[in-house]
Design a protein around this motif. Structure first.
Motif, PDB file in Angstrom:
ATOM      1  N   ARG A 158      -3.268   2.698  -8.726  1.00  0.00           N
ATOM      2  CA  ARG A 158      -4.045   1.964  -7.721  1.00  0.00           C
ATOM      3  C   ARG A 158      -4.226   2.774  -6.436  1.00  0.00           C
ATOM      4  O   ARG A 158      -5.314   2.848  -5.896  1.00  0.00           O
ATOM      5  CB  ARG A 158      -3.352   0.633  -7.397  1.00  0.00           C
ATOM      6  CG  ARG A 158      -4.101  -0.158  -6.324  1.00  0.00           C
ATOM      7  CD  ARG A 158      -3.553  -1.546  -6.155  1.00  0.00           C
ATOM      8  NE  ARG A 158      -2.183  -1.591  -5.666  1.00  0.00           N
ATOM      9  CZ  ARG A 158      -1.827  -1.348  -4.397  1.00  0.00           C
ATOM     10  NH1 ARG A 158      -2.729  -1.021  -3.516  1.00  0.00           N
ATOM     11  NH2 ARG A 158      -0.559  -1.435  -4.040  1.00  0.00           N
ATOM     12  N   THR A 159      -3.137   3.384  -5.994  1.00  0.00           N
ATOM     13  CA  THR A 159      -3.220   4.069  -4.697  1.00  0.00           C
ATOM     14  C   THR A 159      -3.828   5.470  -4.824  1.00  0.00           C
ATOM     15  O   THR A 159      -4.310   6.029  -3.846  1.00  0.00           O
ATOM     16  CB  THR A 159      -1.817   4.235  -4.072  1.00  0.00           C
ATOM     17  OG1 THR A 159      -0.998   4.987  -4.971  1.00  0.00           O
ATOM     18  CG2 THR A 159      -1.167   2.889  -3.808  1.00  0.00           C
ATOM     19  N   GLY A 160      -3.777   6.027  -5.989  1.00  0.00           N
ATOM     20  CA  GLY A 160      -4.320   7.371  -6.189  1.00  0.00           C
ATOM     21  C   GLY A 160      -3.434   8.449  -5.591  1.00  0.00           C
ATOM     22  O   GLY A 160      -3.862   9.586  -5.377  1.00  0.00           O
ATOM     23  N   SER A 161      -2.196   8.108  -5.295  1.00  0.00           N
ATOM     24  CA  SER A 161      -1.299   9.086  -4.659  1.00  0.00           C
ATOM     25  C   SER A 161      -0.970  10.226  -5.607  1.00  0.00           C
ATOM     26  O   SER A 161      -0.896  10.039  -6.824  1.00  0.00           O
ATOM     27  CB  SER A 161       0.015   8.414  -4.281  1.00  0.00           C
ATOM     28  OG  SER A 161      -0.200   7.313  -3.455  1.00  0.00           O
ATOM     29  N   THR A 162      -0.790  11.383  -5.031  1.00  0.00           N
ATOM     30  CA  THR A 162      -0.200  12.500  -5.764  1.00  0.00           C
ATOM     31  C   THR A 162       1.289  12.206  -5.864  1.00  0.00           C
ATOM     32  O   THR A 162       1.883  11.684  -4.911  1.00  0.00           O
ATOM     33  CB  THR A 162      -0.437  13.806  -4.999  1.00  0.00           C
ATOM     34  OG1 THR A 162      -1.843  13.941  -4.826  1.00  0.00           O
ATOM     35  CG2 THR A 162       0.131  15.008  -5.723  1.00  0.00           C
ATOM     36  N   VAL A 163       1.904  12.531  -7.006  1.00  0.00           N
ATOM     37  CA  VAL A 163       3.320  12.195  -7.178  1.00  0.00           C
ATOM     38  C   VAL A 163       4.119  13.450  -7.495  1.00  0.00           C
ATOM     39  O   VAL A 163       3.722  14.247  -8.357  1.00  0.00           O
ATOM     40  CB  VAL A 163       3.511  11.167  -8.317  1.00  0.00           C
ATOM     41  CG1 VAL A 163       4.987  10.867  -8.531  1.00  0.00           C
ATOM     42  CG2 VAL A 163       2.743   9.895  -8.027  1.00  0.00           C
ATOM     43  N   LEU A 164       5.204  13.624  -6.785  1.00  0.00           N
ATOM     44  CA  LEU A 164       6.177  14.656  -7.135  1.00  0.00           C
ATOM     45  C   LEU A 164       7.428  13.926  -7.613  1.00  0.00           C
ATOM     46  O   LEU A 164       7.961  13.079  -6.899  1.00  0.00           O
ATOM     47  CB  LEU A 164       6.510  15.547  -5.933  1.00  0.00           C
ATOM     48  CG  LEU A 164       5.337  16.277  -5.281  1.00  0.00           C
ATOM     49  CD1 LEU A 164       5.841  17.161  -4.132  1.00  0.00           C
ATOM     50  CD2 LEU A 164       4.584  17.135  -6.291  1.00  0.00           C
TER      51      LEU A 164
END
Lengths: 370, 346, 525
Positions: free
Chosen positions: B187-193
Motif C-alpha cells: 500500500r505504501t510503496g515503501s522500499t524495504v531493507l
C-alpha cells in the motif's frame, strides 16, 4: 522557569528595599532576635539577619565575611566573642564607628579607633559538680589545672576556637607564647580531658564525668537552669591573682557596608544599656559592661569582680601564629590519649605505598577489561 | 512512495574494531532487499547507519538523489523519513497502542484529523484495532511486533527497515507478520531493507538478497542467482543444507567427485572445485549411482531425510521412503550442480 | 549526545560547581608554601586516618546496606513496605543528631557504657580500637550512609531477570538462586555505591568533630578559620585525589551479572520473619536509636518539669518561618540540580567511564565549607555588574546554586543509571520517526524515566532540606532554615526544644519520601 525568574526578581526586590540593614549574628539567636525585632519596630528599618554560633563547627560567619571581603553583604557583625573580631580587624575588613552609646563602656573592652566595641561579657569560670566534690576542694585559679593536686579530675575545651582560644591568647600575652604552650602541655600531662567545645566540657562536669572543669559563664548558667548540680567559681580573685578573664560580645561595622547609616543606628541600638540588661536576664547570663545596668542576682556585676586587664592589640599579635602551634598539639591526635608531635616520614611512605597500590590496581583493571 | 538506496563503499568502525568494511549495495525504488548472514556479520549496524543511528567512518549512503551520510556530514536520523522496526521493538511503555501511532504522526506533522484516519487504517491492517487502548506490557510478543510495524509504517516512510521482524516468534505468527508487512508495504510503496538470519524469510520476502559475514559483503543477487550460482562456499553453505564435495575439474563443465562425474551449472575458475550438493539434488536407488551408507533417517515435512556417507564425505538426501541406519543405498545426482572454486573468498 | 547538549551540561555544572572550585583553587595556589604544606608528614598522617576511617565506614555501610538491599530488591517478607520506606530515613537525620542519639547509648554516660562499666568493661566510643580503626565514629557514620548502599543494591536486584532466579532455584534451590543470581546482581551496584560512601565519609565533618576523631577535615576547618581560606582549601586537595582514585577504582561494577533483563512478573520468594529481622537491624540502628533518643529527651524534660509548655509548640511558634525558607531553598535547588544533572547524565550515559564522571563523583568529598567559600568568591567578582550584583547581594541564587553543586554528583549518578537501564531503541524509534531532540526528551525519555526522576527529586529535595554546612555560608540574610536554627540551639543546650525541632524537621523532610512511597503504592509499581 518563568515562575522561578519571577520569584528571584521578587526576592531581590524585597532585599533591595531602601531602609534595611544586614547583620551577621554569632551570638545565641534566641536572645539576639528579640533585640533586633525591637530595633525594627522602633526605627522602621528592616533587619535581615544571618545567624551562627561562635562555637560553630563550620566557623561559617567569619569565613563568609572573609570570603566577601571587598564586596561585603553584611553591614554589621555582632560577634559573641573577641578573637575572630580581632582577626577581621587585622584583615582590614572593619570600618571605624564610635557609638555615643559606647561612651561608658570601659576602654579595655573596645577598640580605641572604634573598629569594634565590646558589651555583655562572658567570664571564663571554673565549674564544679557539687555532687562529686565540695566547692572548697575545687581549683580556684586557672593555673591549678596544671597542678598535680587536681590530676585527672578536670575537663576543658580545646583551645582552638572561640572563647577558649581567645583565653589562650590572653595567657600568651601574660606569660609569652612559650609560657602559654608550656601551660597547655602541663595541663595535658596532668590528665585533663579536652573536649571539642565549652558546652561539651560543661556537660562532662554536669553529668559527673569529671568533677571540675573550665567553661564560660553562659554554659555554666544553662546547666544550673537545667537543674544540674553545678557550682561556679570565678577564678583568680585572690590579692595576688590577675583576675577573671571576661570576653565581651563585640559589634562592628563592615568596611564597604551597603547601608552605613542603618548600620550605625543598629550598632547604637545594640550598645544601649537596655540590650545588656536583656542579655543578663537571658539564659546566657551575660555580664553587663555599662555601669549600673540592672541584672539578676545570679549574674555577677563587672564591678564585683577582679577582672584581668587585657591588651587586645597584643592578643591580636599572639593570635597571629599561636592557633597554628596549638593546632599541632590539639588537632590530628586525640590529646586525651597522646601528645602529637609526629615528624617521622612513616605516614608518607605508607601513603605512597597505598597510592602506588591503587594506581597499580586501576591499571590492572583497565588491562583486564581491554 | 519509496526511494532508492545507494550504499557506497561504507566502512564503519567502533573504536579499533571494524564492524562493516567497504560495503556497496544498490536497492531500487520500492524494492525489498534482504541482508542475511550469521550473528555479528554487521547487518544491523549497516542498516542503523542507513537510518542515521550510526555514523560512517568512510563511504556514503544516499536515499534517492540525496546523500544522507558521509564520514563528514550527515542528515539527522529524524529528517530521513525512515521507518524502523527494531529487533527489541523499542516500544514506549507509557503510551498505549493508539498513542504510539499518534506520536509518530504528530512528529511527521500530520494533522489530527488525517492522523486519526491513518491510525484507524493501520490498526485495521495490523489487526490491533481491538487492542488500541492497551499498553505494550499487556500485549503478546506477536502483538508487540505488529505494533512496532504499525508504528514504523504509520507515517508511510519512503524507506522501511526491518531488523529481524520475526525472530523469536512461532512459525504461524511469523507467517502472519510477513503477510502483514507485505500488505502494508504494497500500500505504501515503501522500499524495504530487511535484516534476518533466516534464508527462507529473505527469499520469501525480498527481490534481492545480500549475504554478509564478518562485516563484509559476500554476494548480492536475486534469490535464484544466489541459490544457483553462489560465489563462494560460505554463501552456498549459508543458503542452506549444502554439502561441499571436493572435485577435480575434468573439462569446462564436468568434475570428478566421490559421487562420480558430475555436470556443473557454471564454469568455475581453477582446477580444484567444491561441488554444492543439496538434498533435493540426490536421487536414491539410481542404478548408476555409488553405494552409500545410511547414517541417520527421520521424517520431515512429508519426506524422509536420510544422512548418507560415501567414503569420508557425508551429506543429506530427501527420500519418499524410509531407510534403516546401516543399510546401503545407491545414490546418484540429477541435473547439474553449482560449484565454487576452492580458492574463492569466504 | 550532541556537542551542544554537552556544552549546556558542562555550562550548568560550571556555574554551580566548577567555577567555585576554580576560584577556591586560585585562592589555594596563592596561599604560598604549597609544596611545604603537601609534604608535611602531619598532613599525611591525618590523610591516612581519613582514608582508614572512610574505608571502615564504607565496609560497615556495605555490611549494613547490602543484605538489606538484597532483601528489599529480591524477596518478600512481612513489613517489607514499611522497612523499604524507613530505609531512606537515615538520610534525613542530620549526622549530629545521629551522633547525639548514639552518644546516649555508647557515650560516656550512655546506658550501654554504664551497663558495661558495672561489669568491669570500659568502653569509649571515641577511642581507636587499634591504630587507624575507630569503630565508634565509623559505626555512626555508616548508619547515616548505609541507605546509599541499600537503595541501589535493591534497584539492581529488582532489575534482575526473574527467570534467572527461577533457573538457579531449579538447579540448586533457594540458596543457589541467592548465590548465583541475586547476590551477583546486587554486587553490580555495590562498587559504585561504595565509592560514593567513601567520598562522603572522607569529607564528612560532623561525626569526627563531635567524637574528636583525628581526620584531615578537622585540620581543614581549623586552618580555614584560624589561618587562611587558601591554605585550608589546599588541604582539601588530597581528599579530592583520594576520592577520585576510589571512584576510578570502584566506578564500574567489578562483578558483572550476566542475567540482567527486564523485571519479570514472577512473584518474589517469601523469606518470612527472618527476612524482617535481618532487614530491620540497620533500620532500627539508623532510625530508631536517634529518633528514640530525641523522644526520650522530650519525655525526660516533661517529667522533670510537667508544667512547662510543650517544646513542640514553643519552638514551632519561633521557627515556623524557617520551615518555609528551607522549603523554598530545597525546591529551587531541586529544580536547578535536575536541570543541570539531566544533560550531564545523558552525556555520561553516552560516554561511560569518562574521567570527567569520576572527577564529578570525587567532588562529593569536597567539604561544603570549601564549595561555599568558592561560590562567594566567584560571585563576588561579578558583584559590580548590574543584576548580577543583585543576585550576589540577595544570596538566594547563590545558595540554590551551591546546594545544586553539592548534590549534583549524586543526582547525576542516579539519573545516569536510570538512563542506562532504558531500552535505547525506544528513543531511537522516536528519532527515526522524526521526533526532534526536545520532543524525544519530553515525549519518550522523560516519561520512561519517570520513576528515576521522581526518585532523584526526592533525593535532591531531602538532601537540600537537611543540609547545614553550606547553608550557613550562603543563606540569604533573614531567611534561615530549620537546620540553621537547630544548629544554633544545640550550642545552648536547650535539649528538649532541640529534640522537638529535630523531630519536626525530620518529619518535614520525610514528607516527600512518604508522598513518593504513597504514589508508588497507588500506581502499584
Amino acid at each position: 522557569m518563568r515562575v522561578l525568574i519571577a520569584f528571584c526578581l521578587v526576592a531581590m526586590a524585597v532585599v533591595a528595599q531602601d531602609r534595611s540593614v544586614t547583620v551577621y549574628v554569632s551570638t545565641d539567636f534566641e536572645h539576639a532576635e528579640p533585640i533586633l525585632k525591637a530595633f525594627e519596630k522602633a526605627t522602621g528599618i528592616r533587619v535581615a539577619a544571618v545567624s551562627d554560633t561562635e562555637d560553630n563547627k563550620t566557623v561559617g560567619l567569619v569565613n563568609r565575611l572573609i570570603a566577601e571581603a571587598g564586596a561585603t553583604r553584611a553591614d554589621v557583625f555582632w560577634n559573641n566573642e573577641c578573637g575572630q573580631t580581632i582577626r577581621l580587624a587585622r584583615k582590614g575588613l572593619l570600618a571605624p564607628y564610635v557609638s555615643a552609646n559606647a561612651a561608658t563602656i570601659p576602654p579595655a573592652f573596645k577598640d580605641a579607633t572604634g573598629l569594634w566595641t565590646g558589651f555583655g561579657a562572658r567570664g571564663r569560670v571554673i565549674v564544679v559538680n557539687t555532687k562529686a566534690a565540695a566547692i572548697s576542694t575545687a581549683p580556684s585559679r586557672i593555673a591549678d589545672f596544671a597542678d598535680p593536686r587536681w590530676r585527672g579530675t578536670c575537663v576543658m575545651s580545646k583551645p582552638l576556637f572561640g572563647t577558649t582560644l581567645t583565653h589562650a591568647a590572653i595567657l600568651g600575652v601574660r606569660d609569652g607564647k612559650e609560657g602559654m604552650f608550656k601551660y597547655f602541655r602541663e595541663v595535658l600531662a596532668n590528665g585533663t580531658r579536652f573536649e571539642k567545645g565549652n558546652a561539651p566540657a560543661m556537660r562532662e562536669v554536669a553529668d559527673g564525668g569529671r568533677p571540675f572543669g573550665m567553661t564560660d559563664t553562659d554554659d555554666a548558667h544553662a546547666a544550673v537552669l537545667d537543674g544540674k548540680p553545678v557550682g561556679v567559681i570565678y577564678p583568680d580573685q585572690g590579692p595576688n591573682d590577675v583576675g577573671v578573664v571576661l570576653i565581651p560580645n563585640t559589634v562592628m561595622m563592615m568596611k564597604g557596608a551597603p547601608h552605613v547609616s542603618e548600620a550605625q543606628a543598629l550598632i547604637d541600638w545594640i550598645l544601649r544599656p537596655e540590650t545588656e540588661a536583656e542579655l543578663a536576664k537571658g539564659r546566657s547570663a551575660q555580664i553587663p559592661l555599662h555601669p549600673g545596668v540592672p541584672r539578676p542576682e545570679h549574674v555577677k556585676g563587672f564591678e564585683d569582680l577582679k577582672v584581668m586587664v587585657v591588651d587586645w592589640e597584643s592578643v591580636s599579635q599572639v593570635l597571629e601564629g599561636a592557633p597554628d602551634d596549638l593546632g599541632k598539639i590539639f588537632i590530628g591526635s586525640n590529646p586525651n590519649e597522646a601528645v602529637s608531635g609526629a615528624t617521622d616520614r612513616g605516614p608518607t611512605y605508607i601513603l605512597a605505598g597505598l597510592v602506588a597500590l591503587v594506581i597499580g590496581l586501576a591499571i590492572f583493571r583497565m588491562r583486564t577489561r581491554a | 512512495m519509496g526511494t532508492s538506496v545507494s550504499i557506497r563503499e561504507v566502512l564503519i568502525r567502533a573504536g579499533s574494531r571494524v564492524l562493516v568494511q567497504h560495503m556497496s549495495v544498490e536497492v531500487g525504488l520500492g524494492e525489498t532487499h534482504a541482508f542475511i548472514g550469521p550473528s555479528g556479520a554487521g547487518k544491523t549496524t549497516l542498516l542503523r547507519a542507513v537510518a542515521g543511528l550510526v555514523r560512517l567512518s568512510e563511504g556514503a549512503i544516499a536515499l534517492g538523489t540525496t546523500v544522507v551520510a558521509t564520514a563528514d556530514s550527515e542528515v539527522p536520523a529524524e529528517e530521513r523519513r525512515v521507518g524502523f522496526v527494531f529487533q527489541g521493538h523499542g516500544l514506549w511503555p507509557h503510551f498505549n497502542v493508539r498513542e504510539h501511532l499518534a506520536f509518530v504522526l504528530k512528529c511527521a506533522g500530520v494533522t489530527a484529523t488525517e492522523a486519526n484516519s491513518r491510525i484507524n487504517t493501520v490498526l485495521g491492517e495490523v489487526g490491533l484495532t481491538a487492542l488500541a487502548l492497551r499498553k505494550p506490557d499487556t500485549l503478546s510478543g506477536g502483538e508487540r511486533q505488529r505494533l512496532a510495524i504499525a508504528r514504523a509504517v504509520a507515517t508511510e516512510p519512503a524507506l522501511l527497515i526491518l531488523d529481524e521482524p520475526t525472530a523469536s516468534l512461532d512459525p504461524i505468527t511469523a507467517d502472519e507478520i510477513r503477510d502483514c508487512i507485505r500488505l502494508l508495504t504494497r500500500r505504501t510503496g515503501s522500499t524495504v531493507l530487511l535484516v534476518t538470519h533466516d534464508q527462507r524469510e529473505a527469499f520469501a520476502m525480498a527481490k534481492a538478497v545480500s549475504i554478509m559475514s564478518a562485516g563484509r559483503l559476500l554476494q548480492t543477487g536475486t534469490p535464484e542467482v544466489l541459490w544457483n550460482h553462489p560465489d563462494s562456499a560460505a554463501v552456498a553453505q549459508f543458503l542452506g543444507e549444502a554439502t561441499l564435495l571436493k572435485g577435480r575439474l575434468l573439462d569446462g563443465r564436468r568434475v570428478e567427485t566421490c559421487l562420480g562425474v558430475l555436470s556443473l551449472s557454471d564454469v568455475p575458475r581453477g582446477d580444484d572445485v567444491d561441488v554444492v550438493i543439496r538434498p533435493d539434488d540426490l536421487v536414491l536407488g539410481d542404478p548408476n549411482g555409488v553405494v552409500a551408507d545410511v547414517t541417520s533417517s527421520w521424517f520431515r515435512e512429508g519426506k524422509y531425510r536420510l544422512g548418507l556417507k560415501v567414503g569420508a564425505s557425508a551429506f543429506f538426501a530427501n527420500s519418499a521412503t524410509s531407510a534403516k541406519i546401516g543399510e546401503q543405498v545407491r545414490v546418484g545426482v540429477k541435473g547439474s550442480c553449482p560449484a565454487v572454486s576452492r580458492s574463492s573468498p569466504l | 549526545m550532541s556537542i551542544r547538549g554537552a556544552a549546556v551540561a558542562w555550562g550548568l555544572a560550571s556555574l554551580c560547581l566548577i567555577v567555585p572550585l576554580v576560584f577556591i583553587g586560585v585562592e589555594a595556589a596563592s596561599a604560598g608554601g604549597v609544596v611545604a604544606t603537601l609534604v608535611d608528614p602531619e598532613l599525611h598522617r591525618l590523610l591516612l586516618n581519613t582514608l582508614a576511617l572512610a574505608a571502615t565506614v564504607t565496609v560497615f555501610a556495605c555490611v549494613l546496606g547490602f543484605p538489606l538491599g538484597i532483601l528489599l530488591g529480591g524477596y518478600s517478607f512481612p513489613l517489607n513496605r514499611a522497612i523499604a520506606l524507613l530505609a531512606a530515613v537515615p538520610l534525613l537525620i542530620p549526622h549530629h543528631v545521629q551522633t547525639i542519639g548514639w552518644m546516649r547509648v555508647f557515650g560516656r554516660q550512655g546506658w550501654m557504657t554504664e551497663a558495661l562499666a558495672s561489669l568491669g568493661v570500659t568502653l569509649d566510643v571515641r577511642a581507636a580500637a587499634f591504630p587507624g580503626f575507630w569503630p565508634g565514629p565509623a559505626w555512626i557514620m555508616a548508619l547515616a550512609l548505609f541507605p546509599l548502599v541499600a537503595l541501589p543494591v535493591a534497584a539492581a536486584v529488582t532489575r534482575l531477570d526473574r527467570d534467572a532466579i527461577a533457573s538457579a532455584t531449579l538447579a540448586g534451590g533457594s540458596s543457589a538462586a541467592l548465590r548465583v543470581a541475586v547476590i551477583p546482581a546486587g554486587f553490580t551496584a555495590l562498587p559504585g555505591a561504595a565509592s560514593l560512601v567513601f567520598a562522603l565519609a572522607s569529607g564528612a565533618y560532623a561525626v569526627p568533630s563531635l567524637l574528636d576523631t583525628p581526620v584531615l577535615v578537622q585540620r581543614v576547618f581549623f586552618t580555614f578559620s584560624q589561618r587562611s581560606q587558601g591554605e585550608g582549601a589546599l588541604l582539601v586537595l588530597p581528599l579530592l585525589v583520594s576520592a577520585a582514585l576510589a571512584a576510578a577504582l570502584l566506578g564500574d561494577p567489578w562483578f558483572r551479572s550476566g542475567a540482567m533483563g527486564g523485571a519479570g512478573r514472577t512473584a518474589r520468594e517469601r523469606v518470612g520473619w527472618l527476612g524482617t529481622a535481618i532487614a530491620m537491624f540497620p533500620v532500627l540502628c539508623g532510625v530508631i536509636v536517634p529518633i528514640g533518643a530525641l523522644i526520650a529527651k522530650i519525655v525526660e524534660e516533661a517529667l522533670r518539669n510537667p508544667s512547662a509548655p510543650s517544646p513542640f509548640k514553643v519552638v514551632f511558634s519561633r521557627t515556623a518561618a524557617s520551615f518555609g525558607n528551607g522549603l523554598i531553598f530545597a525546591m529551587l535547588a531541586t529544580v536547578v540540580v535536575l536541570l543541570t544533572a539531566w544533560p550531564l547524565a545523558r552525556h555520561f550515559a553516552a560516554r561511560q567511564g569518562a574521567i570527567s564522571e569520576r572527577l564529578l563523583t570525587a567532588s562529593i568529598a569536597l567539604p561544603p565549607l570549601v564549595l561555599g567559600v568558592g561560590t562567594i568568591l566567584a560571585w563576588k567578582h561579578v558583584s559590580n555588574v548590574p543584576l548580577l550584583d543583585a543576585i550576589y547581594r540577595s544570596g538566594l541564587i547563590l545558595l540554590v546554586l551551591g546546594l545544586a553543586g553539592r548534590f549534583l554528583p549524586i543526582v547525576v549518578r542516579d539519573l545516569r543509571d536510570g538512563l542506562l537501564a532504558l531500552d535505547p531503541s525506544a528513543e531511537e524509534a522516536a528519532r527515526v520517526a522524526g521526533a526532534s531532540g526536545m520532543r524525544r526528551t519530553w515525549g519518550v525519555v522523560i516519561p520512561m524515566m519517570r520513576s528515576s526522576i521522581i526518585a532523584c527529586i526526592v533525593i535532591a529535595f531531602t538532601l537540600a532540606i537537611t543540609e547545614l554546612d553550606l547553608t550557613l555560608l550562603l543563606y540569604p540574610p533573614g531567611m534561615e532554615t530549620v537546620q540553621v536554627r537547630i544548629f544554633n540551639m544545640v550550642h545552648y543546650a536547650r535539649d528538649a526544644e532541640v529534640s522537638a525541632l529535630c523531630l519536626m524537621a525530620v518529619a518535614f523532610a520525610a514528607l516527600p519520601v512518604s508522598f513518593y512511597a504513597l504514589l508508588r503504592r497507588r500506581k502499584g509499581t
